[in-house]
Design a protein around this motif. Structure first.
Motif, short mmCIF file in Angstrom:
data_model
loop_
_atom_site.label_atom_id
_atom_site.label_comp_id
_atom_site.label_asym_id
_atom_site.label_seq_id
_atom_site.Cartn_x
_atom_site.Cartn_y
_atom_site.Cartn_z
N LYS A 1 -21.61 18.16 -35.96
CA LYS A 1 -20.19 17.91 -35.73
C LYS A 1 -19.95 17.44 -34.31
O LYS A 1 -19.20 16.52 -34.07
N ASN B 1 -18.21 14.01 -33.03
CA ASN B 1 -17.06 14.01 -32.13
C ASN B 1 -17.37 13.24 -30.86
O ASN B 1 -16.52 12.52 -30.36
N ALA C 1 -11.94 18.24 -40.51
CA ALA C 1 -10.64 17.89 -39.93
C ALA C 1 -9.75 17.21 -40.96
O ALA C 1 -10.22 16.65 -41.95
N GLY C 2 -8.46 17.27 -40.72
CA GLY C 2 -7.50 16.58 -41.57
C GLY C 2 -7.16 17.39 -42.80
O GLY C 2 -7.47 18.57 -42.92
N ASP D 1 -17.08 22.55 -39.73
CA ASP D 1 -15.65 22.31 -39.49
C ASP D 1 -15.26 20.97 -40.12
O ASP D 1 -16.00 20.00 -40.01
N GLY E 1 -12.79 27.92 -38.04
CA GLY E 1 -12.72 26.46 -38.09
C GLY E 1 -13.21 25.86 -39.39
O GLY E 1 -13.09 24.66 -39.62
N THR F 1 -7.69 26.30 -43.27
CA THR F 1 -8.71 26.39 -42.23
C THR F 1 -8.76 27.83 -41.73
O THR F 1 -7.74 28.39 -41.32
N ASP G 1 -11.56 14.51 -48.43
CA ASP G 1 -10.42 14.12 -47.60
C ASP G 1 -9.33 13.52 -48.48
O ASP G 1 -9.48 13.45 -49.70
#
Length: 168
Positions: free
Chosen positions: A2, A6, A155-156, A153, A96, A92, A122
């Motif tokens: 991750k 990032n 995201a979104g 983790d 995380g 979440t 997603d």
């Protein structure tokens, strides 16, 4: 992994912002000038880094999917039990990771174990992660409750879906 993704995304953003600055400063420079060439190189670099970040994320999801499928392949004599499994709403967790409540109702006359493959996706439906959840023995006619957590983790906006469930 991750953190690598990032860092790639941040590097791409920095290059794109730097490239935009170079382009703005060189707008009245002829094509082929050092400033114009630097801006072009920065944009190309940003595109390559962004593409690499997307590829890295896809690679992680594909790896998780392969591991999950391999775990399901180890279940001998399992029957399709997707209809026995319902998922709650994803959220979440404090660590995380994306979590989803899982309810398993054993409609059989005997106690059964369940192995469930859950996909995390997603908003566009792209696979972000896949996990295998083992539910211990569930009594005949009873419902077991568990929580599925992503491997990393995410995201979104993330949704969860049962891809396969085996009862044995």
């Amino acid at each position: 992994m991750k953190h690598q993704v990032n860092r790639c995304a941040l590097a791409a953003l920095a290059i794109m912002l730097g490239g935009a600055g170079l382009t703005g400063c060189s707008s009245n420079k002829p094509a082929g000038s050092p400033a114009s060439s630097a801006a072009s190189a920065a944009r190309s670099g940003a595109s390559a880094v962004a593409s690499a970040a997307g590829s890295a994320a896809a690679s992680v999801a594909a790896s998780a999917e392969a591991a999950a499928e391999a775990a399901l392949a180890n279940v001998k004599g399992g029957l399709n039990a997707t209809a026995d499994v319902t998922l709650g709403t994803t959220a979440t967790g404090s660590n995380g990771r994306v979590e989803v409540p899982v309810n398993v109702t054993n409609h059989d006359a005997k106690p059964r174990h369940y192995t469930i493959l859950i996909d995390f996706r997603d908003q566009s439906g792209n696979l972000l992660d896949a996990i295998v959840l083992e539910v211990p023995e569930t009594a005949a006619g009873a419902t077991s409750h568990a929580t599925a957590r992503s491997n990393r983790d995410l995201a979104g906006t993330v949704t969860a879906e049962v891809r396969r469930a085996l009862r044995y």
